[in-house]
Structures are given as C-alpha cells and as structure tokens.
Design a protein around this motif. Sequence first.
Motif, PDB file in Angstrom:
ATOM      1  N   THR A  37       4.389 -21.086   3.985  1.00 52.89           N
ATOM      2  CA  THR A  37       3.325 -20.087   3.842  1.00 52.89           C
ATOM      3  C   THR A  37       3.138 -19.770   2.362  1.00 52.89           C
ATOM      4  O   THR A  37       4.115 -19.507   1.645  1.00 52.89           O
ATOM      5  CB  THR A  37       3.663 -18.790   4.594  1.00 52.89           C
ATOM      6  OG1 THR A  37       3.844 -19.082   5.980  1.00 52.89           O
ATOM      7  CG2 THR A  37       2.548 -17.767   4.428  1.00 52.89           C
ATOM      8  N   ALA A  38       1.903 -19.839   1.905  1.00 54.27           N
ATOM      9  CA  ALA A  38       1.562 -19.395   0.548  1.00 54.27           C
ATOM     10  C   ALA A  38       0.976 -17.989   0.648  1.00 54.27           C
ATOM     11  O   ALA A  38      -0.046 -17.785   1.304  1.00 54.27           O
ATOM     12  CB  ALA A  38       0.560 -20.349  -0.089  1.00 54.27           C
ATOM     13  N   ARG A  39       1.646 -17.033   0.040  1.00 49.76           N
ATOM     14  CA  ARG A  39       1.146 -15.663  -0.007  1.00 49.76           C
ATOM     15  C   ARG A  39       0.541 -15.433  -1.381  1.00 49.76           C
ATOM     16  O   ARG A  39       1.234 -15.509  -2.402  1.00 49.76           O
ATOM     17  CB  ARG A  39       2.260 -14.659   0.261  1.00 49.76           C
ATOM     18  CG  ARG A  39       2.701 -14.623   1.715  1.00 49.76           C
ATOM     19  CD  ARG A  39       3.697 -13.506   1.964  1.00 49.76           C
ATOM     20  NE  ARG A  39       4.111 -13.479   3.357  1.00 49.76           N
ATOM     21  CZ  ARG A  39       5.120 -12.732   3.821  1.00 49.76           C
ATOM     22  NH1 ARG A  39       5.801 -11.953   2.978  1.00 49.76           N
ATOM     23  NH2 ARG A  39       5.441 -12.773   5.095  1.00 49.76           N
ATOM     24  N   LEU A  40      -0.738 -15.146  -1.397  1.00 51.77           N
ATOM     25  CA  LEU A  40      -1.453 -14.961  -2.659  1.00 51.77           C
ATOM     26  C   LEU A  40      -1.949 -13.528  -2.758  1.00 51.77           C
ATOM     27  O   LEU A  40      -2.395 -12.940  -1.760  1.00 51.77           O
ATOM     28  CB  LEU A  40      -2.645 -15.918  -2.749  1.00 51.77           C
ATOM     29  CG  LEU A  40      -2.334 -17.416  -2.686  1.00 51.77           C
ATOM     30  CD1 LEU A  40      -2.549 -17.931  -1.269  1.00 51.77           C
ATOM     31  CD2 LEU A  40      -3.224 -18.183  -3.646  1.00 51.77           C
ATOM     32  N   ARG A  41      -1.871 -12.979  -3.960  1.00 48.81           N
ATOM     33  CA  ARG A  41      -2.424 -11.645  -4.179  1.00 48.81           C
ATOM     34  C   ARG A  41      -3.039 -11.566  -5.570  1.00 48.81           C
ATOM     35  O   ARG A  41      -2.569 -12.191  -6.514  1.00 48.81           O
ATOM     36  CB  ARG A  41      -1.376 -10.551  -3.986  1.00 48.81           C
ATOM     37  CG  ARG A  41      -0.186 -10.606  -4.917  1.00 48.81           C
ATOM     38  CD  ARG A  41       0.845  -9.532  -4.535  1.00 48.81           C
ATOM     39  NE  ARG A  41       1.980  -9.498  -5.443  1.00 48.81           N
ATOM     40  CZ  ARG A  41       3.070 -10.243  -5.306  1.00 48.81           C
ATOM     41  NH1 ARG A  41       3.170 -11.097  -4.295  1.00 48.81           N
ATOM     42  NH2 ARG A  41       4.061 -10.133  -6.171  1.00 48.81           N
ATOM     43  N   ILE A  42      -4.108 -10.805  -5.641  1.00 47.42           N
ATOM     44  CA  ILE A  42      -4.800 -10.547  -6.898  1.00 47.42           C
ATOM     45  C   ILE A  42      -4.510  -9.106  -7.300  1.00 47.42           C
ATOM     46  O   ILE A  42      -4.720  -8.183  -6.501  1.00 47.42           O
ATOM     47  CB  ILE A  42      -6.317 -10.765  -6.737  1.00 47.42           C
ATOM     48  CG1 ILE A  42      -6.636 -12.247  -6.767  1.00 47.42           C
ATOM     49  CG2 ILE A  42      -7.098 -10.064  -7.825  1.00 47.42           C
ATOM     50  CD1 ILE A  42      -6.484 -12.874  -8.148  1.00 47.42           C
ATOM     51  N   ALA A  43      -4.023  -8.940  -8.517  1.00 49.72           N
ATOM     52  CA  ALA A  43      -3.667  -7.599  -8.987  1.00 49.72           C
ATOM     53  C   ALA A  43      -4.318  -7.311 -10.325  1.00 49.72           C
ATOM     54  O   ALA A  43      -4.469  -8.196 -11.180  1.00 49.72           O
ATOM     55  CB  ALA A  43      -2.149  -7.472  -9.099  1.00 49.72           C
ATOM     56  N   GLU A  44      -4.699  -6.056 -10.466  1.00 51.53           N
ATOM     57  CA  GLU A  44      -5.171  -5.543 -11.760  1.00 51.53           C
ATOM     58  C   GLU A  44      -4.163  -4.496 -12.194  1.00 51.53           C
ATOM     59  O   GLU A  44      -4.118  -3.394 -11.628  1.00 51.53           O
ATOM     60  CB  GLU A  44      -6.567  -4.933 -11.614  1.00 51.53           C
ATOM     61  CG  GLU A  44      -7.151  -4.472 -12.936  1.00 51.53           C
ATOM     62  CD  GLU A  44      -8.555  -3.910 -12.768  1.00 51.53           C
ATOM     63  OE1 GLU A  44      -9.350  -4.008 -13.718  1.00 51.53           O
ATOM     64  OE2 GLU A  44      -8.844  -3.358 -11.687  1.00 51.53           O
ATOM     65  N   GLY A  45      -3.328  -4.879 -13.151  1.00 50.69           N
ATOM     66  CA  GLY A  45      -2.207  -4.007 -13.488  1.00 50.69           C
ATOM     67  C   GLY A  45      -1.252  -3.950 -12.311  1.00 50.69           C
ATOM     68  O   GLY A  45      -0.814  -4.979 -11.781  1.00 50.69           O
ATOM     69  N   ASP A  46      -0.953  -2.714 -11.861  1.00 53.04           N
ATOM     70  CA  ASP A  46      -0.043  -2.540 -10.729  1.00 53.04           C
ATOM     71  C   ASP A  46      -0.781  -2.457  -9.397  1.00 53.04           C
ATOM     72  O   ASP A  46      -0.136  -2.350  -8.347  1.00 53.04           O
ATOM     73  CB  ASP A  46       0.788  -1.250 -10.918  1.00 53.04           C
ATOM     74  CG  ASP A  46       1.736  -1.349 -12.095  1.00 53.04           C
ATOM     75  OD1 ASP A  46       2.173  -2.482 -12.396  1.00 53.04           O
ATOM     76  OD2 ASP A  46       2.013  -0.310 -12.715  1.00 53.04           O
ATOM     77  N   GLN A  47      -2.103  -2.481  -9.442  1.00 46.14           N
ATOM     78  CA  GLN A  47      -2.869  -2.329  -8.203  1.00 46.14           C
ATOM     79  C   GLN A  47      -3.211  -3.687  -7.606  1.00 46.14           C
ATOM     80  O   GLN A  47      -3.851  -4.521  -8.257  1.00 46.14           O
ATOM     81  CB  GLN A  47      -4.161  -1.548  -8.447  1.00 46.14           C
ATOM     82  CG  GLN A  47      -4.943  -1.298  -7.149  1.00 46.14           C
ATOM     83  CD  GLN A  47      -6.243  -0.566  -7.389  1.00 46.14           C
ATOM     84  OE1 GLN A  47      -6.666  -0.396  -8.537  1.00 46.14           O
ATOM     85  NE2 GLN A  47      -6.891  -0.125  -6.325  1.00 46.14           N
ATOM     86  N   VAL A  48      -2.779  -3.881  -6.377  1.00 45.43           N
ATOM     87  CA  VAL A  48      -3.133  -5.088  -5.652  1.00 45.43           C
ATOM     88  C   VAL A  48      -4.529  -4.915  -5.076  1.00 45.43           C
ATOM     89  O   VAL A  48      -4.783  -3.987  -4.296  1.00 45.43           O
ATOM     90  CB  VAL A  48      -2.122  -5.392  -4.521  1.00 45.43           C
ATOM     91  CG1 VAL A  48      -2.578  -6.597  -3.708  1.00 45.43           C
ATOM     92  CG2 VAL A  48      -0.739  -5.633  -5.105  1.00 45.43           C
ATOM     93  N   LEU A  49      -5.455  -5.767  -5.482  1.00 48.52           N
ATOM     94  CA  LEU A  49      -6.845  -5.656  -5.045  1.00 48.52           C
ATOM     95  C   LEU A  49      -7.123  -6.434  -3.767  1.00 48.52           C
ATOM     96  O   LEU A  49      -7.982  -6.053  -2.972  1.00 48.52           O
ATOM     97  CB  LEU A  49      -7.775  -6.134  -6.158  1.00 48.52           C
ATOM     98  CG  LEU A  49      -7.657  -5.406  -7.492  1.00 48.52           C
ATOM     99  CD1 LEU A  49      -8.623  -6.013  -8.507  1.00 48.52           C
ATOM    100  CD2 LEU A  49      -7.930  -3.922  -7.310  1.00 48.52           C
ATOM    101  N   ASP A  50      -6.429  -7.546  -3.585  1.00 48.77           N
ATOM    102  CA  ASP A  50      -6.630  -8.344  -2.375  1.00 48.77           C
ATOM    103  C   ASP A  50      -5.431  -9.257  -2.182  1.00 48.77           C
ATOM    104  O   ASP A  50      -4.703  -9.576  -3.140  1.00 48.77           O
ATOM    105  CB  ASP A  50      -7.914  -9.180  -2.466  1.00 48.77           C
ATOM    106  CG  ASP A  50      -8.399  -9.648  -1.093  1.00 48.77           C
ATOM    107  OD1 ASP A  50      -7.900  -9.115  -0.081  1.00 48.77           O
ATOM    108  OD2 ASP A  50      -9.266 -10.534  -1.036  1.00 48.77           O
ATOM    109  N   ASN A  51      -5.214  -9.651  -0.953  1.00 52.06           N
ATOM    110  CA  ASN A  51      -4.139 -10.583  -0.650  1.00 52.06           C
ATOM    111  C   ASN A  51      -4.488 -11.398   0.584  1.00 52.06           C
ATOM    112  O   ASN A  51      -5.299 -10.969   1.423  1.00 52.06           O
ATOM    113  CB  ASN A  51      -2.808  -9.852  -0.448  1.00 52.06           C
ATOM    114  CG  ASN A  51      -2.849  -8.925   0.751  1.00 52.06           C
ATOM    115  OD1 ASN A  51      -2.625  -9.328   1.876  1.00 52.06           O
ATOM    116  ND2 ASN A  51      -3.152  -7.642   0.500  1.00 52.06           N
ATOM    117  N   THR A  52      -3.901 -12.563   0.689  1.00 48.15           N
ATOM    118  CA  THR A  52      -4.108 -13.402   1.859  1.00 48.15           C
ATOM    119  C   THR A  52      -2.933 -14.367   1.983  1.00 48.15           C
ATOM    120  O   THR A  52      -2.169 -14.550   1.030  1.00 48.15           O
ATOM    121  CB  THR A  52      -5.443 -14.176   1.781  1.00 48.15           C
ATOM    122  OG1 THR A  52      -5.719 -14.769   3.052  1.00 48.15           O
ATOM    123  CG2 THR A  52      -5.390 -15.282   0.730  1.00 48.15           C
ATOM    124  N   SER A  53      -2.790 -14.952   3.148  1.00 49.21           N
ATOM    125  CA  SER A  53      -1.721 -15.916   3.397  1.00 49.21           C
ATOM    126  C   SER A  53      -2.312 -17.184   3.985  1.00 49.21           C
ATOM    127  O   SER A  53      -3.210 -17.125   4.837  1.00 49.21           O
ATOM    128  CB  SER A  53      -0.687 -15.343   4.371  1.00 49.21           C
ATOM    129  OG  SER A  53      -0.002 -14.251   3.788  1.00 49.21           O
TER     130      SER A  53
END
Length: 815
Positions: free
Chosen positions: A281-297
């Motif tokens: 499983t590849a878990r991907l997340r987009i973050a701006e600083g410490d805030q996670v804006l989106d994620n998917t697997s």
Amino acid sequence: MQLSAIQLIAVSQLLLRLSVLFCIWSYLAAISLAGEKISLDANWKFRLSEETQAYETMFDDSKWQVIQLPHDWSIEQSTDPQALAAGGGGFFPTGIGWYRRELVAPDEWRDQRISIEFEGVYRNAEVWINGVPLGKHPYGYTPFRYDLSKYLKYGEANSIAVRVDNSEQPNSRWYSGSGIYRHVWLHVNSSVYLDERDISIQTELISETEALIALEVTVSNNSPGRKSLNLVTDILDSDNETIASDTISCLVAPHSQANVARSITIPHPQLWSPDTPDLYTARLRIAEGDQVLDNTSIQFGVRTIDISATHGLLLNGKSVLLCGANVHHDNGPLGAAAFDRAETRKVEILKAAGFNAVRTAHNPPSIAFLDACDQVGMLVIDEAFDGWAAKKTPNDYGIVFHECWQRDLEAMLRRDRNHPSVIMWSIGNEVYERGNSEGLAIAKAMTKRIKELDSSRPITAGINGLGDKNEWSELDPLFDKLDVAGYNYELQRHRLDHLRSPSRVIMSAESYPQDVFANWKAVDEFPYVIGDFVWSGLDYLGESGIGRVFPSGERVMPHWEGSHYPWHGAICGDIDITGWRKPLSYYRNIVWDRGEMLYMAVKVPSPGKNEWQLSAWAQPNSLPSWTWPSHEGDELTVEVYSRYPIVRLYLNDQLVGEQLTSKEYEFRTEFKTTYTQGVLRAVGVENGIEQEEMVLTTAGKPSSIRLLPDRSTISADGQDLSFVTVEVVDDEGRVCPQSEAIVEYNINGPGRLAAIGSGDLATLESYLANPRHVFQGRSLVIIRSSDAPGTIELEACSTGLKSANTTIRAKNLVN
C-alpha cells in the motif's frame, strides 16, 4: 506561591502531556478535513418510469421504492418473449428508470471540493443536483465523476437525481442489466488535493534484494494562491508495516497542477503473482507546513511483465502460461449488480477451477472484481470495448464511439493501471472494421493513447476471421499494431502465421469448449503461443441458447437465429451460474495439469437411442451421477478423464474394463455399461498400482433438504452476502439429481433474500420467485445483510421433504 521541585516536575509533565495531546488533536483534525470518501449506496428512491420532471428538487418521490445500491432493475423482473432486448439481453425487460436521494452538506464542506463518482451505470446516465444538470454518460461500463461544489446548499439537504435510459434496444449482445449497478461515492477534498486516478505506480526493476518502483503523481491546486507543499509517501507491506518512505517538496501555481515523479526502493520485495498475490500500500499525503491538506492510499503489487515470441510471457522473469476464461460481468441470479462479495466469490470459484487468467469480455469490469483478482491472484486482460464505430446491434456503443472512445478508454486506464492483476489492455473484440483502413486508424489511435498513459503493459484485441471470401493474412497490418495477437477461434493457423510473422506473440483469445486439448497442445509446445481463453469460464445471462444441445432429428439452431425462449442465458461455461463446476471443468484442469488427476461423468441419455447434437459452443451433456431412474437395463456411456496412464471402471465391484488415458489419448476415454443401481468406480492406475478413485453411488428417494452457506459470518453493512447452496438429499446424505422439488424459503433476522437461482437457464421462474424449483437436486439462495447486527435464520421447506435450517451471524466487522 512557590512550587516545590516535585510539583514543578508534575506540572511540567502535565503540560507536556497536554502539548502532545494538542499535537495529536491538531493532526487528527487536519486528517479529518482531508481526503474523505463516503459511500452513497444507501437511501436511494427508485421508480421504473418515463417521468419527465423527476430531476426537480421538490418532485414528490414519497411513493417510490427505497433501495440500496448496487441495483439492477432488469433482474427483478420476469423474462418476456416480447422483450425488446430479445435473446441477446436474455429476454429481460429494460426501459427507463429514475433514482433520487438527498444529500446533507454540512457547513464544514463549504470550502472543500465535493465530487460524486459513479462506478458504473447502464446506460445513458443523466445526473442533476438541485435541479441543475451535471452531464450525461452514455457508456455503461466506465466510471464518471461530477464536481458538486458550486451547486450545493451547505447546511441543508440537497437533491440528487439520476435518469437511466436503457430503453433503446437491442444495444448489447449479452445481458447488460439496467440501472446504477455499481457503487456511488462522494469525495470530499480540500482545494489542494490528490486524485487517485492521477497516481501511477509501476515496477521498474526487481532483484533478490530490492525493487525499484516509479511513482508519478499529479498534485492539483484549485485555490487562488500559490502553494508550497510536501508530498509524503509511505510504502506499507501486507502486515501494515512501513518499509519505505519518501518526501519531496513542490510548488504549485494557483488553479494549476504539478506533476511529480519519484523512484522509491523497496527492500526484499515480495513479488506479486497468481501463486503469491502479495500486495503493498502506498499512502500519500499532501501537506502545507504541519497541515495535511489531502491524503489517499493506493494498493499495488511489485511485478514485471515481458513478452516475446522466443520466451513467451514472463512474469517476474518466469514463464507463465495463461489458463484463461472469458467472463462477462453479470453475477448470475443477482444480475449485473456488482456486490463486492459476489465479485470476490466469482474470482475464487474461477481460481479453484484451475484458471489463472480472465479476459473481461467485453468491457471494463467493476473495481471490486479487479480488487479480488489482486487479492486472490488472477491475471486479467482488461478489455475496453466489444465493437467500435461499426455497430453490432442497432443501438450499441457504435452510436457514440467517435465522440466517447477516448474518454472511456482513458477512464479505464486511469482507474485500473495500478492493479497488478491487469497484465494486458484489450482494445476490442471481433470489431467489424478489422479488415479495413478505418480499423487500422482506430487501432493506431488507441494504442498511441494507451502507451501515453501506461507503457508497462502489452496491448491486444480479440480478432476473428474475415470470412470465406477474404484471406486471413489481410489482418496482418492490424496484428502489427498489437503487442499480442488475440485469435478468436483461429488458433489452428498459428504455425503458418509464425512462418510469415516470426515475431508475433499469439494467444487464443476465445476458443470453443471442446477444443481444450488441441489448443493447450499448441500453448504447451510453442513459446510464441502464450495461452488459451475458453468461451466461457462461467455460464451467463443473455446470448440466450448458446451452448445448447439438441435431440437427434431436431435442427441445431445457432443462438443468433430465431428465438430460443424460454432460454434466457448461455450454458457454454465450465461453471454454471450457481458456481457448480461441470464435468468439462475437471477435464480442462486435467489437460492443463493444474492438480486434479481423475474425474468421471455419465452422458445423459438422449431421447430415443441416438446421440445428442452439439451446437458450436456446446459441451457433452454429462453429469457426475449414477442415478438414472427409468433407465434400468439401458446401455449408458461413462466418460473418464485422467492424468493416469490407465483407468479401470468397476460397477458394483465388477470390472467393466480398462482403458488407456495418456496424452496420446487426450487424457480421456469412454466405457459402455448397462445401467443398474449401485456403485460406479473409476480408478487411476500407474505402474500397475491403483492410485486414486472416484465413486458415484445411486441416490435413494429424496428425503430432506441440506443448506450449506459459504460463510456463516458476514458484515452487517447492508452490502455483504452469504451464498447458501441448497441440496435435496436422500437418507444417506447423497444429492438426488432427479429432484425438481419446489422449495420455499423463510428468513428471519437482519437480512433478506437477495436472489434465488439454479443452473436451469430455461426456467420461467424469476430470480426473486419464492418458492422456486431446484434443478438437478440443487439451488442457490443469496442472503444480503442489513445495517444491523444479529442472527439471520434461513429455513427451507418442501412438501414431502424434511425441512432444513441454517444460521448466519451478521456482525460489525472491521477491515
């Protein structure tokens, strides 16, 4: 006030704990705002009607039927000889249906990107939100999405309406079903988001110690500001342990996208194959600083594919022969409804029967089907279309082909390219343009677009001949556009074709059931012939009458001629629609040398003394039974399939005979013997020693019913299923194939009867009929859970038979 040292330490520890809790809360809050995928399968209202105003927000649907997806309205009805879908559609009614439901959009979604995804609607789906049209999707087999964000009323209920038009008939050569027959999802994302369709994970290199995967990701920024982001990827193994991680920074301009390409090394990889279907499983997340804006697997497998005429098909560098089945998308008694459990069970049954590959004839399958192939270990040829612009039926996809083919082809590839089970793309089947310049132009355009989206897999198509007046070699230019030449019923040409085109890789994309030995001999002996796909692996609805046998003296009528009513399905499969394996399934597995060594069946006595007449896709009319009432003293034919060099047949411990069954005899033989009740035994002999036997014993009078659920515990989610095999048995527990008992089913608890069916595809009984006849002593009951946990009790009753009961537990299961 002064604090003691101990008090200071205590306060410090408390502040530290609060700080940690605050960080955790902040992280979870950020995660909760990112990447939600919400099921919209429940609480739909449905009506089969040609309403014209049902898209309006205030439309009164209070008297409509409440349903839960997936839903196929055609299978709920009885067949009709006058149905516009005719025999191709199984004589099932079609028409126009409407679906409506409410969606409450909380205020927290106001600044989010909200979209609705339909996995599959057959066909001509039109969607409205609050009376505003979102679009129309003609093709019934590809997913589609609409952005709802600017149309939603936040903090209140919104109206979703879907019109499904399957009225223009005929539009398919097989049973399509009607309605929203796959899942529907709501996607909630921030304005900066990841779309799983824009993520590609491919294996570049593998060795004993590591694998290198290529990750390509598109990051979208719909906000008005430039974003400085981190893309974080964690790779997890099957035990959910992180084994590799990667972080990359990217700048994304407002209202634009950024494409990110990364190479990630996986240590000591577990390679995916049919024998070892290990997944990562590849878990991907987009973050701006410490805030996670989106994620998917994304689930994927580590594996490579190579093909050549010299070495054939190599999976992870090892030769693989494709033991293939063509499979349509229906789930038998459930119609086209793509329940996850039904799709998984289908793959499990095919694999247990010896298949290691399927061709999704002739359309993209459901996501659940591909997920099951990934998890169970089944290779897939993912097929986009049946025909192209030239129509095969008056109202088929050819009407919109030029307008829609690229969008639908891309939808299939973007959805399916991360499935390790998918090893080939197929662009068509027996297309009418196969011998002309238009066909070459279409094939060229399709293969070009596929290679742009995914260059890791070979491309094929199922191609048949051009008829008696045209040379087969005229198809060479089309085959040159393909990586693998799919031969439909033309594999006997492979030797001459190899001399003419020595680099051509060939597979039998479709073959007649009885050609199993000849086709497999070619696969086994010639490396450039990589597999055989029988038509078909499973019986299916529609294409009514294909595979029939006819009594002597009756004209053998092809399934495309006249009306075969009340036949509403195809019986050319190795496995019937309940999941029961026919004798030919065991013979195929013996020829393929996939584990089974010995099997026996008896030819069904035909009316009079003459043999049955077989149509082109028919199988010998045989049953694994030694129960033939009214045939005492008649001579019967016993078929024995064997990997042993010699078989012996005994009747009531008396030797009937001994025959050779080695490869020279195609692993099969026949015995003639006079029918008398008792015990029939087939014995495999090697080196003079009896190694294995199969026994058929005459069944007594039917006395009771037996219920055999495939699973006794299911999920209380309104989606899960238990498939209960129903058998009429004698006092000794032997199945009574002579029984056609009428059985009534009663259910109590948090579940309902989803369907009841049998292997009889000429019955006039609907799949919701209760009571219903068994066929050859067997039937199948499918139970669907509700949203509530509890005990589901099923009772089966029939006059003159002892009733049966079984219990199924519905629990709140966690994946």
